[in-house]
Design an enzyme around this catalytic site. Structure first.
Site, PDB file in Angstrom:
ATOM      1  N   GLY A  15       0.739  -1.250   0.000  1.00 12.12           N
ATOM      2  CA  GLY A  15       0.000   0.000   0.000  1.00 12.12           C
ATOM      3  C   GLY A  15       0.769   1.299   0.000  1.00 12.12           C
ATOM      4  CB  VAL A  95      -5.154  -2.885   0.888  1.00 10.20           C
ATOM      5  CG1 VAL A  95      -5.937  -2.920  -0.411  1.00 10.20           C
ATOM      6  CG2 VAL A  95      -3.705  -3.309   0.665  1.00 10.20           C
ATOM      7  CE1 TYR A 150     -10.917   7.313  12.042  1.00 13.54           C
ATOM      8  CE2 TYR A 150     -12.992   7.035  10.866  1.00 13.54           C
ATOM      9  CZ  TYR A 150     -12.155   7.796  11.651  1.00 13.54           C
ATOM     10  OH  TYR A 150     -12.534   9.040  12.057  1.00 13.54           O
ATOM     11  CE1 TYR A 160     -13.177   5.908   6.606  1.00 12.44           C
ATOM     12  CE2 TYR A 160     -14.192   3.903   7.446  1.00 12.44           C
ATOM     13  CZ  TYR A 160     -13.080   4.581   6.981  1.00 12.44           C
ATOM     14  OH  TYR A 160     -11.868   3.934   6.900  1.00 12.44           O
ATOM     15  CE  LYS A 167     -10.228   0.770   6.794  1.00  9.65           C
ATOM     16  NZ  LYS A 167      -8.906   0.265   6.304  1.00  9.65           N
TER      17      LYS A 167
END
Length: 271
Positions: A15, A95, A150, A160, A167
């Site tokens: 990444g 990623v 996150y 988001y 996530k």
């Protein structure tokens, strides 16, 4: 300041796009601490970034790989083991992507084809990375795998969008695979829940600058920087944290434990 925490260790870093990315900072710190590693990113992302500069700086080889392609991942691990001279000691999964967020699609009207693509890139790719390494026995005993996440996996941040689900799934994979890899090879798998950070990828989220300011006011220690995250990753890659696994670890200046702060209260004019 370097402490040789990763002297003799080998790894793979996913990444690194440009000098603003957390993965880039992790690579620089890992190199400073004595590690050798390969760098990888999707071919399309590599054309957009400056990864060759990082490779030259750290003496690393670049192996292009789409993290959603098992074939690419098999090639990545096989070549990394060959180049580095044995199984790797650490892997960074940095990623993530949401087509819905990029294209400004509201959460209440998601395009499900885009959702599936983002889910595959951001979360399922982590399982593919771990499963590929497992089958090739490509991670050494007491190795360490870290993925970046996150707090939207636990709390609602409207803009988001579907990345929150991505996530949450990513963190679940860390726990589930962490059990199996721990039993088999003492490999530990953790996620780091980072403060909002000014990266090329993060800047695509609506209202990102305002939220960084809000998080700064909410966090007793202030927002954790990309350099802070790099230090945390290096610590987790090192032998100092051999018994830490299956954890979601907050690197956010205390944000995750806060209800409200005096700075935020003052901002809204509360006496």
């Amino acid at each position: 300041m370097a402490f040789n925490l990763l002297k003799g260790k080998k790894g793979i870093i996913f990444g690194a796009l440009d000098s603003n990315s957390i993965a880039w900072k992790v690579a620089e710190r890992a190199f400073e601490e004595g590690a050798k590693f390969t760098l990888t990113n999707a071919p399309v992302a590599m054309r957009m970034g400056e990864i060759q500069k990082l490779a030259e700086k750290t003496g690393s080889e670049i192996i292009p790989a789409d993290a959603t392609s098992v074939e690419d991942l098999e090639n990545l691990f096989a070549k990394s083991v060959e180049i580095l001279g044995g199984p790797v000691d650490f892997v960074l999964h940095s990623v993530g992507m949401s087509v819905n967020v990029r294209k400004g699609r509201p959460y209440t009207d998601l395009n499900y084809d885009w959702l599936a693509k983002g889910w595959d890139v951001s979360a399922v790719s982590f399982h593919k990375v771990l499963q590929t390494a497992w089958k090739l026995d490509a991670i050494a005993e007491w190795g360490s795998v870290v993925a970046l996440t996150y707090i939207a996996a636990q709390r609602t941040f409207p803009d988001y969008s579907d990345m929150a689900e991505n996530k949450a799934y990513l963190e679940s994979i860390a726990r589930s695979f962490g059990y199996h890899y721990g039993i088999r090879k003492k490999v530990r798998i953790n996620t780091i829940s980072q403060s909002p950070t000014r990266t090329t990828a993060g800047s695509g989220v609506k209202g990102f600058d305002a939220f960084i300011d809000y998080a700064e006011k909410m966090s007793p220690l202030g927002n954790a920087t990309a350099d802070d995250c790099a230090n945390y990753c290096v610590a987790l890659f090192s032998d100092l944290m051999r018994r830490v696994t299956m954890q979601n670890l907050y690197n956010d200046g205390g944000f995750s434990s806060m209800g409200v702060s005096e700075l935020v209260m003052k901002h809204f004019g509360t006496d």
